[in-house]
Enzyme design. Structure first.
Site, mmCIF file in Angstrom:
data_model
loop_
_atom_site.group_PDB
_atom_site.id
_atom_site.type_symbol
_atom_site.label_atom_id
_atom_site.label_comp_id
_atom_site.label_asym_id
_atom_site.label_seq_id
_atom_site.Cartn_x
_atom_site.Cartn_y
_atom_site.Cartn_z
ATOM 1 N N HIS A 60 -14.379 -6.297 -6.337
ATOM 2 C CA HIS A 60 -13.961 -4.900 -6.510
ATOM 3 C C HIS A 60 -13.035 -4.792 -7.723
ATOM 4 C CE1 HIS A 60 -10.632 -6.574 -4.197
ATOM 5 N NE2 HIS A 60 -9.936 -5.449 -4.258
ATOM 6 N N HIS A 62 -9.877 -3.787 -8.176
ATOM 7 C CA HIS A 62 -8.425 -3.973 -8.216
ATOM 8 C C HIS A 62 -8.162 -5.135 -9.179
ATOM 9 C CE1 HIS A 62 -7.589 -1.820 -4.149
ATOM 10 N NE2 HIS A 62 -7.396 -1.028 -5.184
ATOM 11 N N ASP A 64 -6.236 -7.614 -9.524
ATOM 12 C CA ASP A 64 -6.062 -9.019 -9.132
ATOM 13 C C ASP A 64 -7.397 -9.726 -8.895
ATOM 14 O OD1 ASP A 64 -6.043 -7.177 -6.906
ATOM 15 O OD2 ASP A 64 -5.504 -8.821 -5.563
ATOM 16 N N HIS A 65 -8.514 -8.992 -9.035
ATOM 17 C CA HIS A 65 -9.829 -9.605 -8.839
ATOM 18 C C HIS A 65 -10.674 -9.650 -10.114
ATOM 19 C CE1 HIS A 65 -9.421 -9.852 -4.423
ATOM 20 N NE2 HIS A 65 -8.503 -8.951 -4.703
ATOM 21 N N HIS A 140 -12.389 -1.293 2.092
ATOM 22 C CA HIS A 140 -11.136 -1.443 1.345
ATOM 23 C C HIS A 140 -10.793 -0.078 0.755
ATOM 24 C CE1 HIS A 140 -8.023 -3.769 -0.456
ATOM 25 N NE2 HIS A 140 -8.501 -3.776 -1.676
ATOM 26 N N ASP A 210 -11.333 -8.042 -0.637
ATOM 27 C CA ASP A 210 -10.304 -7.643 0.302
ATOM 28 C C ASP A 210 -10.899 -6.709 1.368
ATOM 29 O OD1 ASP A 210 -8.879 -8.814 -1.746
ATOM 30 O OD2 ASP A 210 -7.756 -7.056 -2.295
ATOM 31 N N HIS A 268 -5.490 -14.895 -0.217
ATOM 32 C CA HIS A 268 -5.053 -13.573 -0.689
ATOM 33 C C HIS A 268 -3.708 -13.197 -0.053
ATOM 34 C CE1 HIS A 268 -5.243 -9.172 -1.556
ATOM 35 N NE2 HIS A 268 -5.963 -9.561 -2.598
HETATM 36 ZN ZN LIG Z 1 -6.685 -8.109 -3.927
HETATM 37 ZN ZN LIG Z 2 -7.960 -4.932 -3.407
#
Ligand SMILES: [Zn+2]
Ligand SMILES: [Zn+2]
Length: 301
Positions: A60, A62, A64-65, A140, A210, A268
């Site tokens: 996805h 976000h 951090d990915h 999510h 997530d 995570h």
């Molecule tokens: Zn994340």
């Molecule tokens: Zn996320």
């Protein structure tokens, strides 16, 4: 099938954990799953040859990915990569990458293919001769998808009832390798086709990050050999897990138990947790074969 963990942190930066990224290795190919900031440095640190990389899967959008993706692509270009690279990810990622490449005036020397994934349904997105990848719809805050990796390996087994007395260990190995066994004078002793059968050995790995606690994924991940499930919080923040569409360690373990998986890796983690032993303690009563995912560790599947 081997999994190497490169990042187990969540969105807030931490000095002890990197954001999400993992490498799945299978038969001389490697597959990158998520690509948080700094992933290319983690690949270097752990001695992973990125020239073998052909497919990238982004769960996805976000940061951090996927914030490490443009850095990795640029470095592959600097290294004069020629082979094509395919990125699977939610709608919008192609636009982001195109704009980044456009304004840095980067001309790629290789073909970059983008495959948009529908995060609402289960779809088969890749099938090679040895590996199949299916999306797992996750719940999510923004469209998000997990991935189920299945590998098929043909193994030749001996038909037990046909094992003659006096057969040597070496002869069994020969038969398992698909060879006939001969006497020293050249006459046939054992025919491989009469004494063996082919069994397809299937290994399954599910990546779920997530997601809020969601029992809808259970059927699709039932009996997998290894499940990676996010466990951002501990029980003290179960409400926060719910409102931010994340899970606790206990919830990840309940999913693993209900799906009857072989092994659970949790990751995570929120940057507020330094020592993760309590996180593990909250999971173990619900699913005993749980481990904390550790960066740099390799897990055989
Ligand atoms: Zn994340
Ligand atoms: Zn996320």
């Amino acid at each position: 099938l081997k999994l190497t963990i490169l990042g187990t942190g969540s969105a807030t930066p931490s000095l002890i954990r990197h954001p999400s990224a993992q490498i799945l290795s299978h038969e001389n190919s490697i597959y990158l799953i998520d690509c948080g900031e700094g992933t290319q440095l983690q690949l270097l640190k752990h001695g992973i040859k990125i020239s073998k990389l052909k497919y990238i899967f982004i769960s996805h959008l976000h940061g951090d990915h996927y914030f490490g993706l443009i850095g990795l692509i640029s470095s592959l270009n600097l290294a004069r990569r020629r082979e094509s690279l395919t990125v699977f990810g939610p709608k919008g990622l192609d636009e982001i990458l195109t704009i980044q490449l456009k304004y840095s005036d980067t001309q790629l020397h290789f073909k970059l293919d983008f495959v948009s994934i529908d995060t609402n349904t289960t779809n088969s997105i890749l099938e090679t001769s040895t590996l199949k990848v299916t999306t797992i719809p996750l719940k999510h805050r923004i469209p998000c998808s997990g991935f189920l990796f299945e590998t098929k390996r043909a193994v030749r087994n001996i038909i037990k009832s046909k094992i003659p007395i006096g057969i040597s260990h070496l002869e069994i190995i020969q038969l398992k390798n698909g060879e006939d066994v001969y006497f020293s004078d050249g006459k046939i002793k054992y025919k491989m086709k009469q004494m063996t059968f082919i069994k397809h050995d299937i290994q399954k790995y599910a990546y779920c990050s997530d997601t809020i606690y969601d029992e809808k994924i259970i059927e699709q991940i039932r009996n997998v050999d290894l499940l990676y499930h996010e466990a951002t919080f501990k029980n003290d923040l179960v409400e926060r897990a719910h409102t931010t569409y994340h899970s606790t360690a206990e919830q990840a373990a309940i999913i693993a138990q209900k799906a009857e998986v072989t092994k659970l890796l949790i990751g995570h983690f929120s940057s507020r947790y330094h020592d993760l032993s309590e996180n593990l303690q909250e999971a173990l009563p619900f699913f005993n074969n749980t481990e904390i995912a550790l960066e740099g560790n390799e897990y055989e599947i």
